[in-house]
Enzyme design. Structure first.
Site, mmCIF file in Angstrom:
data_model
loop_
_atom_site.group_PDB
_atom_site.id
_atom_site.type_symbol
_atom_site.label_atom_id
_atom_site.label_comp_id
_atom_site.label_asym_id
_atom_site.label_seq_id
_atom_site.Cartn_x
_atom_site.Cartn_y
_atom_site.Cartn_z
ATOM 1 N N ASP A 1 -1.733 4.584 10.180
ATOM 2 C CA ASP A 1 -1.274 4.061 8.893
ATOM 3 C C ASP A 1 -0.542 2.745 9.163
ATOM 4 O O ASP A 1 -0.322 2.381 10.319
ATOM 5 C CB ASP A 1 -0.319 5.104 8.274
ATOM 6 C CG ASP A 1 -0.066 4.874 6.799
ATOM 7 O OD1 ASP A 1 -0.640 3.923 6.223
ATOM 8 O OD2 ASP A 1 0.707 5.651 6.219
ATOM 9 N N ASP B 1 0.198 -4.087 2.645
ATOM 10 C CA ASP B 1 0.760 -2.800 2.246
ATOM 11 C C ASP B 1 1.359 -2.981 0.852
ATOM 12 O O ASP B 1 2.487 -3.419 0.705
ATOM 13 C CB ASP B 1 1.846 -2.408 3.266
ATOM 14 C CG ASP B 1 2.504 -1.089 2.914
ATOM 15 O OD1 ASP B 1 2.157 -0.491 1.877
ATOM 16 O OD2 ASP B 1 3.371 -0.662 3.687
ATOM 17 N N ASP C 1 -2.124 4.159 -0.948
ATOM 18 C CA ASP C 1 -1.097 4.881 -1.703
ATOM 19 C C ASP C 1 -1.333 4.789 -3.202
ATOM 20 O O ASP C 1 -0.701 4.006 -3.903
ATOM 21 C CB ASP C 1 0.282 4.356 -1.312
ATOM 22 C CG ASP C 1 0.537 4.574 0.172
ATOM 23 O OD1 ASP C 1 -0.207 5.367 0.779
ATOM 24 O OD2 ASP C 1 1.451 3.954 0.722
ATOM 25 N N ARG D 1 -5.845 2.942 7.435
ATOM 26 C CA ARG D 1 -5.628 2.383 6.095
ATOM 27 C C ARG D 1 -6.123 0.938 6.028
ATOM 28 O O ARG D 1 -6.689 0.524 5.038
ATOM 29 C CB ARG D 1 -4.148 2.461 5.711
ATOM 30 C CG ARG D 1 -3.937 2.166 4.230
ATOM 31 C CD ARG D 1 -2.537 2.480 3.767
ATOM 32 N NE ARG D 1 -1.564 1.544 4.324
ATOM 33 C CZ ARG D 1 -0.261 1.618 4.114
ATOM 34 N NH1 ARG D 1 0.235 2.585 3.373
ATOM 35 N NH2 ARG D 1 0.567 0.750 4.648
ATOM 36 N N HIS E 1 -3.175 14.703 -0.567
ATOM 37 C CA HIS E 1 -1.988 14.118 0.048
ATOM 38 C C HIS E 1 -0.935 13.919 -1.036
ATOM 39 O O HIS E 1 -1.274 13.815 -2.210
ATOM 40 C CB HIS E 1 -2.369 12.782 0.699
ATOM 41 C CG HIS E 1 -1.277 12.160 1.523
ATOM 42 N ND1 HIS E 1 -0.335 12.917 2.183
ATOM 43 C CD2 HIS E 1 -0.988 10.865 1.811
ATOM 44 C CE1 HIS E 1 0.488 12.098 2.829
ATOM 45 N NE2 HIS E 1 0.120 10.851 2.611
#
Lengths: 528, 930
Positions: free
Chosen positions: B530, B271, B605, B589, B663
């Site tokens: 996610d 992440d 992201d 993701r 988004h």
């Protein structure tokens, strides 16, 4: 070709109006049966049987009023019993009931009910309700307007009064200033006299002490007790080396110190005493400053400790001179121990040795008291003047504030309204600020201070904007939009945060109520 | 959504807070390891090419019909390895290397292959003391096993296609006892151990104990490494290859770069907060598949290992200028171009599938035969998705939904991010903001629309939370190294992580999606996974500790698989809740090889920056090459706020990418399509509507992707493999083979230069119908409304021009066929129709027709006569691009009935529009132009 049979009930007889599906009555003349049709934009002419044949021939979509064939077409819902409307062609036969008369779903299998009458009933009910509210609200609004008018007048009167009283106050302040200055001159002179007398006295005492000490030192230095201090005796006190940096106290230096002779008696010693006084260290070392220092620190310690509590002015009557005052200020500054208090303590040594200044004599004290009284009176008058100035500013601000066309919003001024939600208490203080406070403890957040009226043109007083609230992380400052709707009560009815840090508040007030709309002239399409 | 960006939510987490406060807009690189900070990578990379210490022991060779085994020995330490070699059906070779006798079993990745790959017979062609030559059957392909040093060469005729260990970088860290603890294996006192084992490096063993072998720290995190060093590494040489692709996920160009001057490409699902572009850092997903391509052939390497992996690429032509290369060519003096690749993984075994192509499409089908194809998504999921962190409450959802109708913009899905839950407890709803989810869902359903709600794999540790209690009581949580439930920080605060590697855990998880378990859910509610890397805010590199335990394996072994398992279990839940009838839709993701079987992925992201818009193309193209077709990037950019121009351009790009979802981050201003003034609203409306007109084509391409594994969004070289000019193109792409898209990705652009591939091709601008020749760079002036898109001459694309509120509203609408003629005046295409949402297509309930135009006749023939399906849709219009004007157009229907059709001919652009032929889309028919 889809024909649409419209039955309009008027009184007891039914009237049939034939026209292509999806065409409003007003456009019916353009769709003449069995005659070539020209697209309403004039772009082309097509045979009549291509109208509503589910293929788009006209660029403006006018050949397919009743199908979904054209991307830019419109379908007319007659909605008998309710309000007629247009829907986009893309909503025709998409399985979703859009027209309340269900005419848009004639071939999709969707089971649509005719809900026009029901809608009409509901709308009528809610409009009636709204109308009642508006009516009562409008009455309240008239009162508010009257009150505002009265309030405004009162404020203007008040302003006049206050402005007048301000003049008196100004005169008063000037008079008291003169009186104060007159009282302070003799006070100052008397205090200076007192101080001078005390300083002279101190000097005499110091001189006496010095003499005593000189005699003591002489005896100490005169090690052989022959009544003379010799070069040799002097050399045993290396601290008196005039150039101490070279580390050797020579005979020549000692001799020079004694004024060029080998030894001196008490009388001659007097002349050299002033040269050695500062350097001389007593062998017994009993009269050093250390013992005095310690209790002094103890005394002063609480003062520096207590930095949170400012010195109340009244506690220090003007009996100390100005140097003393400065010293005290320094104490307060040093209260956080950033610098050691040693230097200060040293400075204080002399005072303490000589004791405090004696109290003022009665005459001086009387002068001081009189001056203090004049000062107090002057300050009091100044304070009063400042208050009046504030009052004038506030009144002027309020009088010039835009409280709406008839000042109907004036009653909201300096009021606050709260709404409690699951997490927060929101607080709207109109024309001032909006804030949010967590219900279960935590500090208040400013969601914006009064900015401006921000309604659309023609209805500017329907929206308030509060701006420049607390900043958001990586974002803008918080702001709040307050939407006003007509209501009998003045309440915040909802709050939301549609976008991060941009708040929306709904607020009802009679001040926004308009004269009750006439139900009969609304565009409701009741039975003919 | 969401990396860990929200300060106010995690006040407890100091590290996190510090990060927030720093407030910079770039990845904090120090949070992630470089190769030097990853001890095995540093160790392995220190090995330089040279003579391999490994020797094949030919006397140990065993050959069955399908398998060759052979022992390898490392002459330095005498440790033996077992080599297995398989010839797989479909022109693939599998090479497996494990320790002959490992101290304990080493992890072999399960559940990724769709089945044990079927083999084909291997035979020995020749053998002597230097090695063995095996036949691979087809096209005189052989494998040469050299004994000393050990290497494998795959050759075809006189050409070496690929060599393994030719640079001697095969390395296999055998499992070993920790020397300092051998005497008392129970003693696990680390401090003692550290000093002890450093003192004890002089034993008889040849290998030094290096720092980081038995324990390693990164920042404040320590990895206990109870199994010690266990890395594996192998090199591959690709003679004649200058272009390699794949190994997603990286924010980098389509064509992979050489890594000599920096870190290798890293595959370790992470992440990454505010990732940077154009570098080899690891991102959310990992697919260890690389494609190599030249004008002659495409090959592929699938390195089946789920541990942290680094891939080094070097090339003997890298850095040479075009002129230098040309000089080499003219002088004939140069060595052959060659790319060398090296894979390094932290644990597990070497299990590599060598896919020999020879065409790109062969590679796709070869890889698909191993790991499966893209799941066939519900048609609605190919529509537009409206997402934001967060839609605040039911009223917000209702008003956004109404906004779409008010502005006449279609959409199919509205999304709810983490704030919809009751305190980040997934499977629940915030009792105030979403008090009656079924009412909300029904409201959407009434408009034939759907919703996605997020379900993340971190579970709030809260004894009042049913999901947590069940997982805990069933022992389903991942364990820490000491045997307790592993806990870490994530959105809910303290959270546990279910062990999705366990089949019974996955079955339980799937059951939680049934309508009676997941309160408030309905059949139009779908799911988004996610944070499934997994994201652990306070873990090393924001993920799970490698010494956490999944059953008998360490997290180290399974890390890159975790996200795939989460995705899979969720997808299975959605299938099961409908009794196996309805197709699921799940977005993930994190991903791994095989994730294509479970749904869609997005590029995580990103940020509202022009470069992020640009990178969405190579990122999705790279995923498409390795099987994952259902890819998209957050339209508008997740972090920061786009300018209206960027937002419009992003919509124009996203509308032509497979997964089309807008988004935005919680802290950004709202950006629903109608919030930027009427002009921008109109631009966005127009492009979303274009998307909907192409839905039949998208759907058909996904059907193909499901059947064949071919990517939906394609790199140009896939269709033009012999044209080197296409090899590095990543500012434009193909959808299928018939649409070429060159999005405008430059701020203030006045024009773009698009490369139109194919010497023989012609391309038609889909907006103006203007015709352009292939094999040229075409300058196209652009305005804000321009989206350069071209239809290939020779193709037929079915579209639905009646755009409605949602894809389901368009189900029965008629088709317009866009027939683009090539220079030979022919064209062909397909029409695929089914119910759009169930698995009934698997029971032959579909229509699949081939459309072709030749000799002035357009025909529709059934290519699936065994299939049965009926449709209400009909053909309302045929638009023939590049046509000449006919005298008449005759329709002949299945029953032989002939009728004349009306038509329009626009001579200025040679476009023939045939009016309302009206035949049913599922029937046979032909149309003659005379």
């Amino acid at each position: 070709m889809f024909w649409y049979l419209l039955l309009l009930w008027g009184g007891i007889s039914a009237v049939e109006v034939q026209r292509p599906r999806g065409v409003p009555l007003s456009k019916r003349p353009f769709y003449e049966e069995n005659k070539p049709f020209t697209c309403l934009d004039g772009s082309r002419t097509i045979p009549f049987d291509r109208i509503n044949d589910d293929y788009c021939d006209c660029q403006d979509g006018s050949d397919e009023p009743g199908t979904a064939a054209c991307p830019n077409g419109n379908f007319h819902c007659t909605n008998a019993g309710f309000r007629p409307t247009f829907i986009p062609s893309s909503h025709v036969n998409d399985g979703i009931c859009d027209c309340c008369d269900a005419t848009d779903e004639y071939n999709s299998g969707a089971e649509c009910q005719n809900t026009c009458r029901e809608l009409w009933r509901k709308e009528k009910e809610s409009m009636q309700k709204l109308a009642e509210i508006a009516k009562e609200g409008f009455l309240l609004k008239q009162q508010l307007i009257q009150e505002a008018k009265r309030g405004l007048e009162e404020k203007q009167t008040k302003l006049g009064e206050v402005q007048n009283s301000k003049k008196d106050l100004e005169t008063n302040v000037e008079a008291l200033r003169t009186a104060k200055e007159a009282a302070e001159q003799p006070e100052k002179e008397a205090k200076e006299r007192h101080l001078k007398a005390w300083e002279e006295q101190n000097a005499a005492i110091r001189m006496e002490k010095d003499k005593v000490r000189m005699a003591e030192v002489f005896i100490e230095l005169d090690a052989d007790g022959d009544g003379f201090v010799s070069v040799a005796e002097l050399l045993s006190h290396s601290e008196m080396d005039p150039d101490s940096s070279d580390g050797s106290f020579t005979e020549a230096e000692a001799q020079e110190l004694l004024g060029g002779v080998d030894k001196v008696n008490t009388a001659a010693f007097e002349t050299i005493w002033s040269k050695i006084r500062e350097k001389y260290v007593s062998e017994s070392n009993t009269d050093g400053p250390a013992p005095v220092e310690t209790p002094q620190e103890e005394v002063r310690e609480p003062v520096s400790d207590n930095d949170s509590e400012p010195y109340p002015d009244d506690d220090i009557p003007e009996e100390e001179d100005e140097d003393e005052d400065e010293d005290e200020d320094e104490d307060m500054d040093d209260g956080d121990y950033k610098s050691p208090p040693v230097t200060r303590t040293d400075e204080k040594k002399d005072d303490s040795e000589e004791g405090a200044m004696p109290p003022y004599d009665q005459e001086t004290q009387n002068l001081i008291d009189a001056a203090q009284k004049a000062r107090n009176e002057f300050e009091e008058a100044e304070r009063a003047l400042r208050e009046v100035d504030d009052q004038i500013r506030n009144l002027e601000k309020e009088i010039s504030f835009d409280f709406g066309p008839s000042s109907e919003f004036a009653y909201l001024y300096s009021q606050c309204y709260e709404l409690t939600t699951g997490e927060y208490v929101y607080r709207l203080c109109p024309f001032n600020r909006v804030s949010q406070k967590p219900k279960y403890g935590g500090s208040e957040t400013n969601l914006g201070t009064w900015g401006k009226w921000a309604g659309p043109e023609g209805n500017v007083y329907s929206v308030m904007k509060y701006e420049q609230g607390t900043g958001c992380w990586q974002g803008p400052n918080r702001s709040t939009t307050v939407k006003l709707t007509c209501g009998k009560e003045t309440v915040v009815t909802s709050t939301s945060e549609p976008s991060r840090c941009e708040y929306l508040m709904e607020f009802t007030s009679p001040a926004v109520c308009q004269e009750a709309p006439d139900l009969e002239v609304s565009d409701i399409h009741e039975e003919l | 959504m969401a990396t860990f960006t929200e300060c106010r939510m995690v006040p407890v987490l100091v590290v996190w807070l510090a990060l927030c406060l720093s407030g910079t807009w770039a990845v904090d690189r120090s949070n992630f390891k470089t190769c030097d900070q990853s001890s095995f990578c540093k160790r392995q990379r220190a090995l330089k090419p040279g003579e391999s210490p490994y020797r094949a022991l030919l006397e140990t060779m065993e050959l069955t019909n399908t398998r060759l085994t052979l022992q390898l020995i490392n002459d330095n330490n005498k440790v033996r390895l077992l080599l297995e070699l398989y010839r797989l059906q479909g022109n693939m070779t599998r090479v497996k290397i494990n320790e002959l006798k490992p101290l304990k079993p080493r992890y072999e990745v399960p559940d990724v292959l769709v089945r044990e790959p079927p083999t084909e017979p291997l035979s020995v062609l020749s053998q002597d003391e230097n090695g063995v030559v095996l036949s691979l059957g087809v096209e005189s392909q052989r494998v040469i096993v050299s004994a000393q040093p050990f290497r494998l060469d795959i050759v075809e005729g006189h050409n070496v296609l690929m060599s393994l260990n030719s640079r001697g970088l095969l390395a296999f860290e055998h499992l070993r006892m920790r020397k300092d603890t051998q005497a008392e294996p129970e003693a696990e006192n680390k401090e003692e151990a550290d000093t002890a084992h450093q003192a004890e490096t002089t034993k008889e063993e040849e290998e030094k104990v290096e720092e980081g072998m038995w324990e390693e720290t990164f920042k404040s995190h320590s990895d206990s490494k109870p199994n010690g060093p266990s890395a594996v590494s192998l090199d591959f040489s690709l003679p004649g290859v200058e272009h390699v692709y794949g190994i997603p996920e990286h924010a980098d160009t389509l064509r992979l770069k050489t890594t000599d001057n920096g870190d290798p490409y890293r595959l370790y699902n992470l992440d990454v907060f505010q990732y940077e572009l154009y570098n080899p850092m690891a991102l959310y997903g990992a697919v260890p598949v690389m494609l190599a391509h030249n004008t002659q052939r495409t090959t592929g390497i699938f390195w089946l290992n789920a541990a942290e992996t680094w891939v080094d690429i070097s090339s003997n032509t890298a850095g040479k200028t075009v002129f230098g290369k040309m000089l080499d060519y003219v002088q004939g003096s140069s060595e052959t171009p060659q790319t060398d690749v090296r894979w390094i993984s932290e644990s597990g075994i070497i299990d590599v599938f060598i896919m020999l192509g020879p065409t790109p499409k062969d590679i796709f089908s070869q890889y698909a035969s191993l790991t499966g194809t893209q799941s066939f998504p519900p048609l609605s999921s190919l529509g537009y998705h409206q997402c934001r962190w967060n839609y605040n409450d039911q009223e917000d959802v209702r008003s956004v939904d109404a906004g779409f109708d008010e502005h006449d913009i279609p959409y199919d899905f509205i999304w709810l991010d983490i704030e919809h839950t009751d305190g980040k407890r997934y499977f629940t709803w915030d009792p105030h903001k979403f008090a009656s989810p079924k009412d909300m869902l029904q409201g959407l359903k009434d408009k034939k629309r759907n919703m996605v709600a997020i379900v993340d794999p971190h579970i709030k540790v809260d004894s009042n939370y049913k999901i947590h209690n069940e997982i805990r009581s069933r022992g389903f949580y991942v364990k820490n190294k000491d045997g307790g439930d592993y806990e870490g920080w994530c959105w809910p605060g303290n959270a546990g992580y279910p062990d999705f590697t366990q089949p019974d855990m996955r079955a339980w998880w799937a059951s939680m999606f049934s309508y009676d378990q997941y309160e408030g859910s309905m059949d139009n509610l779908y799911t988004w996974n996610d944070m499934n890397e997994p994201s652990v805010f306070n873990g090393p590199e924001v993920t799970m500790h490698k010494d956490a335990v999944h059953g008998s394996w360490e997290h180290r072994d399974v890390h890159n698989l975790y996200g795939l398992y989460v995705h899979r279990a969720t997808m299975e839940g959605l299938i099961q809740r409908s009794g196996g009838v309805e197709r699921p839709f799940v977005l993930t993701r994190a991903f791994f090889a095989g994730s294509q079987r479970y749904g869609a992925v997005w590029t995580g992201d990103n940020a509202a920056e022009w470069d992020h818009l640009k990178i969405s193309i190579p990122m999705c193209l790279s995923l498409g090459l390795v099987g994952i077709s259902f890819c998209g990037a957050d339209v508008g950019g997740f972090f920061k706020s786009p300018s209206p121009e960027l937002l419009v351009r992003w919509y124009q790009t996203g509308a032509y990418q497979p997964f089309f979802r807008a988004h935005a981050h919680l802290d950004t201003p709202r950006r629903e399509p109608w919030l930027f003034g009427p002009e921008n609203t109109a631009l966005i409306r127009e492009v979303i509507r274009q998307r909907y007109t192409f839905l039949p084509y998208w759907y058909q391409l996904f059907y193909h992707a499901y059947r064949t594994g071919e990517p939906v969004m394609r790199a140009l070289w896939v269709e033009y493999p012999q044209d080197p000019a296409t090899f590095a193109v990543d500012d434009e792409f193909l959808i299928g083979r018939d649409l070429l898209v060159h999005p405008v990705t430059e701020e203030g652009a006045r024009g773009v230069t698009a490369f139109l591939p194919g010497k023989e091709e012609v391309w038609f601008d889909i907006h103006t119908f203007q015709k352009h020749n292939g094999a040229q760079n075409l300058y196209i002036p652009v305005t804000m409304s321009s989206i350069p898109v071209f239809q290939r001459g020779g193709s037929i694309i079915p579209r639905k021009l009646r755009v409605r509120r949602s894809s389901a509203c368009m189900e029965h609408d008629p088709y317009t066929l866009f027939v683009a003629l090539n220079t030979r005046r022919t064209a062909e295409g397909e029409l695929y129709i089914d119910d759009g949402h169930t698995f009934n297509f698997d029971n032959k309930e579909f229509i699949h027709r081939r459309l072709f135009f030749s000799n002035n006749v357009l025909s529709s023939v059934n290519v699936a006569p065994e299939a049965q399906f009926t449709t209400k849709s009909w053909i309302e219009r045929v638009v023939i691009l590049g046509a000449s004007k006919p005298r008449k157009v005759t329709l002949i229907t299945a029953d032989g009935h002939k009728s004349q059709l009306d038509f329009d001919f626009d001579a200025s652009v040679s476009v023939l529009t045939i009016r309302k032929p009206s035949m049913n889309a599922g029937e046979d028919w032909s149309m003659a132009l005379q």
